[in-house]
Design an enzyme around this catalytic site. Structure first.
Site, mmCIF file in Angstrom:
data_model
loop_
_atom_site.group_PDB
_atom_site.id
_atom_site.type_symbol
_atom_site.label_atom_id
_atom_site.label_comp_id
_atom_site.label_asym_id
_atom_site.label_seq_id
_atom_site.Cartn_x
_atom_site.Cartn_y
_atom_site.Cartn_z
ATOM 1 N N GLU A 1 -10.112 3.978 5.905
ATOM 2 C CA GLU A 1 -9.345 4.424 7.079
ATOM 3 C C GLU A 1 -10.217 5.130 8.119
ATOM 4 O O GLU A 1 -10.109 4.875 9.308
ATOM 5 C CB GLU A 1 -8.167 5.302 6.664
ATOM 6 C CG GLU A 1 -7.105 4.559 5.837
ATOM 7 C CD GLU A 1 -6.559 3.301 6.511
ATOM 8 O OE1 GLU A 1 -6.753 3.122 7.722
ATOM 9 O OE2 GLU A 1 -5.931 2.485 5.800
ATOM 10 N N GLU B 1 0.856 -1.178 0.000
ATOM 11 C CA GLU B 1 0.000 0.000 0.000
ATOM 12 C C GLU B 1 0.893 1.229 0.000
ATOM 13 O O GLU B 1 1.857 1.257 0.754
ATOM 14 C CB GLU B 1 -0.915 0.040 1.233
ATOM 15 C CG GLU B 1 -1.933 1.185 1.127
ATOM 16 C CD GLU B 1 -2.913 1.241 2.311
ATOM 17 O OE1 GLU B 1 -2.747 0.486 3.277
ATOM 18 O OE2 GLU B 1 -3.822 2.062 2.234
ATOM 19 N N HIS C 1 -9.710 -4.041 9.581
ATOM 20 C CA HIS C 1 -9.609 -3.803 8.135
ATOM 21 C C HIS C 1 -10.037 -5.032 7.321
ATOM 22 O O HIS C 1 -10.366 -4.903 6.150
ATOM 23 C CB HIS C 1 -8.169 -3.457 7.746
ATOM 24 C CG HIS C 1 -7.857 -1.988 7.706
ATOM 25 N ND1 HIS C 1 -8.681 -1.061 7.095
ATOM 26 C CD2 HIS C 1 -6.786 -1.283 8.167
ATOM 27 C CE1 HIS C 1 -8.130 0.135 7.199
ATOM 28 N NE2 HIS C 1 -6.979 0.045 7.841
ATOM 29 N N HIS D 1 -7.143 -2.291 14.899
ATOM 30 C CA HIS D 1 -7.311 -1.537 13.649
ATOM 31 C C HIS D 1 -7.011 -2.420 12.438
ATOM 32 O O HIS D 1 -7.826 -2.516 11.509
ATOM 33 C CB HIS D 1 -6.394 -0.314 13.674
ATOM 34 C CG HIS D 1 -6.455 0.528 12.448
ATOM 35 N ND1 HIS D 1 -7.224 1.663 12.368
ATOM 36 C CD2 HIS D 1 -5.847 0.410 11.248
ATOM 37 C CE1 HIS D 1 -7.096 2.191 11.168
ATOM 38 N NE2 HIS D 1 -6.258 1.457 10.459
ATOM 39 N N GLU D 2 -5.880 -3.074 12.445
ATOM 40 C CA GLU D 2 -5.503 -3.894 11.281
ATOM 41 C C GLU D 2 -6.448 -5.075 11.143
ATOM 42 O O GLU D 2 -6.842 -5.446 10.039
ATOM 43 C CB GLU D 2 -4.051 -4.374 11.378
ATOM 44 C CG GLU D 2 -3.004 -3.277 11.574
ATOM 45 C CD GLU D 2 -3.129 -2.107 10.625
ATOM 46 O OE1 GLU D 2 -3.632 -2.290 9.508
ATOM 47 O OE2 GLU D 2 -2.752 -0.975 11.020
ATOM 48 N N ALA E 1 1.461 -0.221 10.916
ATOM 49 C CA ALA E 1 1.216 -1.609 10.537
ATOM 50 C C ALA E 1 0.392 -1.638 9.264
ATOM 51 O O ALA E 1 -0.104 -0.605 8.813
ATOM 52 C CB ALA E 1 0.476 -2.346 11.650
ATOM 53 N N MET E 2 0.227 -2.854 8.701
ATOM 54 C CA MET E 2 -0.443 -2.989 7.415
ATOM 55 C C MET E 2 -1.344 -4.211 7.395
ATOM 56 O O MET E 2 -0.927 -5.299 7.782
ATOM 57 C CB MET E 2 0.630 -3.051 6.312
ATOM 58 C CG MET E 2 0.082 -3.207 4.924
ATOM 59 S SD MET E 2 -0.962 -1.789 4.462
ATOM 60 C CE MET E 2 -2.107 -2.589 3.360
ATOM 61 N N GLU E 3 -2.549 -3.996 6.859
ATOM 62 C CA GLU E 3 -3.628 -4.984 6.954
ATOM 63 C C GLU E 3 -3.646 -6.037 5.847
ATOM 64 O O GLU E 3 -4.719 -6.579 5.547
ATOM 65 C CB GLU E 3 -4.970 -4.235 6.930
ATOM 66 C CG GLU E 3 -5.340 -3.564 5.581
ATOM 67 C CD GLU E 3 -5.012 -2.088 5.476
ATOM 68 O OE1 GLU E 3 -4.111 -1.636 6.203
ATOM 69 O OE2 GLU E 3 -5.651 -1.392 4.655
HETATM 70 N N1 PHE Z 1 -3.191 0.945 5.768
HETATM 71 C C1 PHE Z 1 -2.334 1.029 6.924
HETATM 72 C C2 PHE Z 1 -3.250 1.251 8.120
HETATM 73 O O1 PHE Z 1 -3.996 2.159 8.185
HETATM 74 C C3 PHE Z 1 -1.370 2.148 6.924
HETATM 75 C C4 PHE Z 1 -0.276 2.072 5.923
HETATM 76 C C5 PHE Z 1 -0.326 2.847 4.790
HETATM 77 C C6 PHE Z 1 0.805 1.268 6.131
HETATM 78 C C7 PHE Z 1 0.687 2.827 3.855
HETATM 79 C C8 PHE Z 1 1.824 1.241 5.231
HETATM 80 C C9 PHE Z 1 1.781 2.011 4.086
HETATM 81 O O2 PHE Z 1 -3.302 0.491 9.004
HETATM 82 ZN ZN ZN Z 2 -5.847 1.640 8.506
#
Ligand code: PHE
Ligand code: ZN
Length: 850
Positions: free
Chosen positions: A314, A122, A295, A291-292, A256-258
């Site tokens: 978001e 992302e 998602h 949060h993750e 972090a990333m989902e």
């Molecule tokens: N989508 C992730 C979140 O909101 C944030 C994120 C964006 C992480 C871009 C990495 C790169 O949890």
């Molecule tokens: Zn998010």
């Protein structure tokens, strides 16, 4: 390869993809500088498309070979992608590319962190892995094979097969490329299981590098299970794969990333232990895990049509994690915490050169729009919607949203439509919250006659870049009325402000009431309400709404500070007495008392002065804050030790909200006591603390009074092996430095052997803290401006995303006096003129300069 003006992308130019993808098969042959990626992509023409042009995104890839339907081709390649003629029917595209994860310091695409392969796709990182239509409205089923000698090889979905030196994964849920993930490493897992509401058994794992991190996964795992249960109970959403993996990595640009079934976390957002993590860390970890996980439904099952719709996933997911934290801990405290963040960061953004709508209309680099406005103001919009349609309406709308849009790449229009359809409400005016930037101001006048109380509310939103004309918004204003005894005579009711000016009346009142306005912070607006300090002190003592009770104290404190900045005044005793009464009120939650005793930030005070038409002097604001803290310490002197003693008898450390609240109030006492006892109590607390919350608070109290050199050295000695703890050590020295020393302290720390700009956490520890030391950052010498500019220029060549984000430290430059403005502008221009500056940083610096 720097092109002239970076290209702007507009929401209004959206067109559907020319080709859709039915399935993707990827094979990764991992090697540090020569990873091979083989792809086999089944395309079909999109019947809804307006064009038949075939274009695949691809950046920094070495194409080895490509074919269409098995016939080798030589496509046309540019810096951004690949084109070729294709059949006017379904076809299979295959390619082999080579990439170099080891030299990828941008931490986007496939990269290496301490010997571990990991990905971040992302928003537009997948195009650095292979050629692909890298846009969220192209969703497909992925099958992934990883070949490597590393023991642990992970990707999205469910494990399909594995053997010596390889593993295969299959994700049955169609997804956009930004949710792709891969991990390869020598990792150990903290395993657990969860049974879903329909009785399905799910394997859970948190993966970390072997070492002491293994002991630090239990809290995150418990948080994950609580999140899974909560999403079932509150939203009726069940997990949809056989396995859920979380991996901790040390080098990560964000929290972090989902990624579907394979969340990748900054290790700071998952690893926790009492000895190494503070109460605030524990709470943040619980919230980010939630949060993750959330998602999975709001983001993954229903994703965004394009990146302009980022707030769709978001804003909603932040709102959901805020609800979760409120349910797990305290709704009152969580609401105050969120308002503090919103006012400090989002209002600052919304009132400066970087202001943009929650759904922006254009961007150069989407990475620059992962902002507090999209996230936090985006969440406020959901909260307002819920307030307007009620809890039942909200539930109906959300059920309809999941029903109607599961599997879709959706838009804000889709989102609002489900609310209209579920509740029958017209949301056309409300929709403006998504398109109109800037923080609305709501001003209040009132009158009373013959038993009727009239409240007149007026709204206006100041101009923001590219948006001069603003029109009235729908603003839910929660109001309650109190009588002179402090009894609530009219309970909370939502006034819907939709016009520029509107009057609301309350009948049958025996005398003029005291209004409590914007209860629970019912809308993200700035209230302009000329109340006397006596009225504010009254609300501080009596308001039944905890948010407004706290806010009355906060407004009082701000007024007191402003008086002190202007004329060296001594603080109003009504305020100090109010604080003392509150502190002594043992019926109040300690966490709430701690919040009520804290001051607005120095940056908040600067903004308040700007709002009053003055030019803030950060040095004077710093002195006023110091002086007020001392006055408070003296005024509360006799009570501090008793409360301190009461709060610090918590027994063995547990990170729960009640114990954390006590420590928070206890540590607030310690800070105040240190102003009077020369740090005696703090030294003792430092020496005896068995947890990081108390150890760090003690060290901070000492540093703030110019002591603590021995403790600082002892801390380093004890924790030098632990990165996350050392980030605290780096940051604290800068945030606690006297303003005139801040730049020197930060510069010295960059020479420390453990400083590295390749690790975003370490870079942020030093330079995030420098921004946070408001008077230090704005020291009249300009030394901090120069230092930060030097380092941003260096970092940009390695990591554009973090550089661009950190450049926002300069976004308030127009607030200040001519001398500071000149110095900040020079620093910004120096960054802007750097040869080969990234697109990310170029866009930010250009916008900040205006
Ligand atoms: N989508 C992730 C979140 O909101 C944030 C994120 C964006 C992480 C871009 C990495 C790169 O949890
Ligand atoms: Zn998010």
């Amino acid at each position: 390869m720097q092109t002239a003006a970076p290209q702007k992308i507009y929401l209004k130019d959206y067109t559907p993809p020319a080709y859709l993808v039915d399935s993707v098969e990827l094979t990764f042959k991992l090697a540090p500088t020569t990873t091979r990626v083989l792809s086999r992509i089944a395309f079909r023409p999109n019947p809804d498309a307006q064009s038949r042009d075939f274009f695949l995104h691809g950046e920094q890839l070495k194409l080895i070979s490509a074919s269409i339907d098995g016939v080798s081709i030589t496509p046309e390649i540019t810096a951004t992608g690949l084109t070729h003629t294709v059949p006017n029917a379904p076809f299979v595209f295959e390619a082999e590319v080579e990439i170099s994860p080891e030299t990828n310091t941008a931490l986007e695409g496939l990269y290496m962190s301490n010997g571990m392969y990991c990905t971040q796709c992302e928003a537009e990182g997948f195009r650095k892995i292979t050629y692909y239509p890298d846009r969220p409205d192209v969703m497909s089923v992925f099958t992934v094979r990883i070949e490597s000698d590393l023991p642990v090889l992970l990707s999205n979905g469910n494990p399909a097969a594995k053997g010596d030196g390889w593993a295969e994964w299959h994700d049955p849920w169609p997804k956009p490329a930004y949710l792709f993930a891969l991990v390869g490493g020598d990792l150990v897992n903290h395993p657990d299981r969860f049974t879903t509401m329909s009785g399905k058994d799910v394997e859970l794992n948190i993966w970390v590098r072997p070492g002491d991190d293994e002991q630090k996964c239990a809290f995150g795992m418990a948080a994950l299970k609580k999140s899974m249960k909560w999403d079932e109970d509150v939203y009726g959403r069940e997990y949809d794969l056989d396995i859920f993996n979380i991996v901790a990595v040390d080098d990560f640009n964000m929290g972090a990333m989902e990624n579907k079934g394979l969340n990748i976390f900054n290790s700071s957002a998952v690893l926790a232990s009492p000895e190494t993590s503070t109460d605030a860390n524990f709470e943040r970890i619980e919230a980010i895990i939630a949060h993750e996980y959330f998602h999975n439904w709001t983001g993954n099952r229903i994703t965004c049509r394009d990146w302009f719709q980022l707030c769709l996933k978001e804003g909603l997911t932040v709102f959901r994690d805020q609800q979760f934290t409120g349910d797990m801990r305290s709704h009152a405290v969580k609401r105050i915490d969120d308002a503090v963040v919103l006012r400090a960061h989002q209002f600052r953004e919304d009132n400066g050169p970087l202001a943009h709508p929650v759904r922006p209309e254009s961007f150069v680099e989407i990475n620059n729009f992962y902002t507090v406005t999209v996230y936090e103001k985006g969440a406020e919009i959901i909260g307002m919607l819920k307030r307007l349609v009620g809890d039942d309406g909200y539930k109906k709308a959300l059920d309809l949203y999941f029903d109607r849009h599961d599997g879709d790449a959706a838009t804000i229009e889709d989102w609002l439509q489900v609310f209209e359809d579920a509740t029958g409400r017209d949301l056309s005016q409300f929709a403006k919250w998504y398109s109109q930037a800037g923080t609305p101001r709501v001003s209040i006048t009132d009158s009373y006659a013959d038993g009727t109380y009239s409240l007149t509310l007026s709204q206006h939103t100041p101009a923001t870049p590219d948006q001069d004309e603003k029109t009235p918004m729908v603003i839910p204003v929660a109001v309650g009325l109190l009588n002179d005894n402090g009894d609530e005579i009219v309970p909370t009711r939502i006034l819907e402000l939709t016009e520029a000016t509107q009057t609301f009346t309350f009948d049958g009142l025996a005398s003029k009431p005291v209004p409590s306005i914007l209860r629970g912070f019912s809308a993200p607006v700035i209230l302009e309400h000329d109340q006397t300090n006596a009225e504010r002190a009254f609300l501080l003592a009596h308001d039944t709404d905890p948010f407004n009770r706290w806010d009355a104290g906060r407004t009082l404190a701000q007024d007191v500070l402003i008086q002190m900045v202007r004329e060296d005044a001594t603080p109003d005793t009504a305020y100090l007495d109010g604080l003392l009464a509150l502190l002594r009120d043992d019926s109040l939650d300690p966490a709430f008392r701690a919040l009520a005793l804290s001051l607005p930030s120095q940056d908040d005070t600067a903004q308040a002065l700007v709002d009053a038409g003055e030019t803030p002097d950060p040095t004077a604001i710093y002195r006023a804050h110091e002086a007020l803290t001392l006055h408070i310490a003296q005024h509360l002197q006799d009570t501090l030790p008793r409360i301190y003693a009461d709060m610090m008898v918590t027994g063995p450390y547990t990170p729960d909200a009640v114990s954390a609240g006590k420590r928070s109030l206890g540590n607030r006492m310690l800070t105040l006591m240190s102003k009077l006892d020369g740090g005696k109590q703090a030294s003792q607390q430092y020496a005896t603390a068995d947890n990081m919350t108390q150890q760090l608070a003690a060290l901070a109290s000492l540093l703030k009074i110019g002591k603590g050199a021995d403790e600082l050295a002892a801390f380093e000695q004890r924790w030098h092996h632990d990165r996350l703890v050392m980030d605290k050590w780096f940051g604290l020295q800068v945030s606690c430095a006297a303003p005139e020393d801040a730049a020197k302290v930060a510069a010295k720390l960059t020479e420390h052997p453990a400083f590295t700009m390749k690790n975003p956490n370490r870079f942020r520890a030093v330079f995030g803290a420098l921004k946070g030391n408001t008077a230090g950052f704005h020291d009249p010498s300009g030394a901090s401006y120069d230092l930060l500019a030097d380092w941003l220029i260096k970092l940009d060549a390695l990591n554009p995303q973090t550089t661009a984000r950190m450049s926002t430290s300069f976004d308030t430059w127009k607030r200040y006096d001519a001398d500071r403005q000149t110095k900040m502008k020079a620093a910004l221009q120096r960054i802007a003129e750097t040869p080969n500056l990234s697109r990310d940083t170029t866009e930010m610096v250009t916008r900040i300069l205006g």
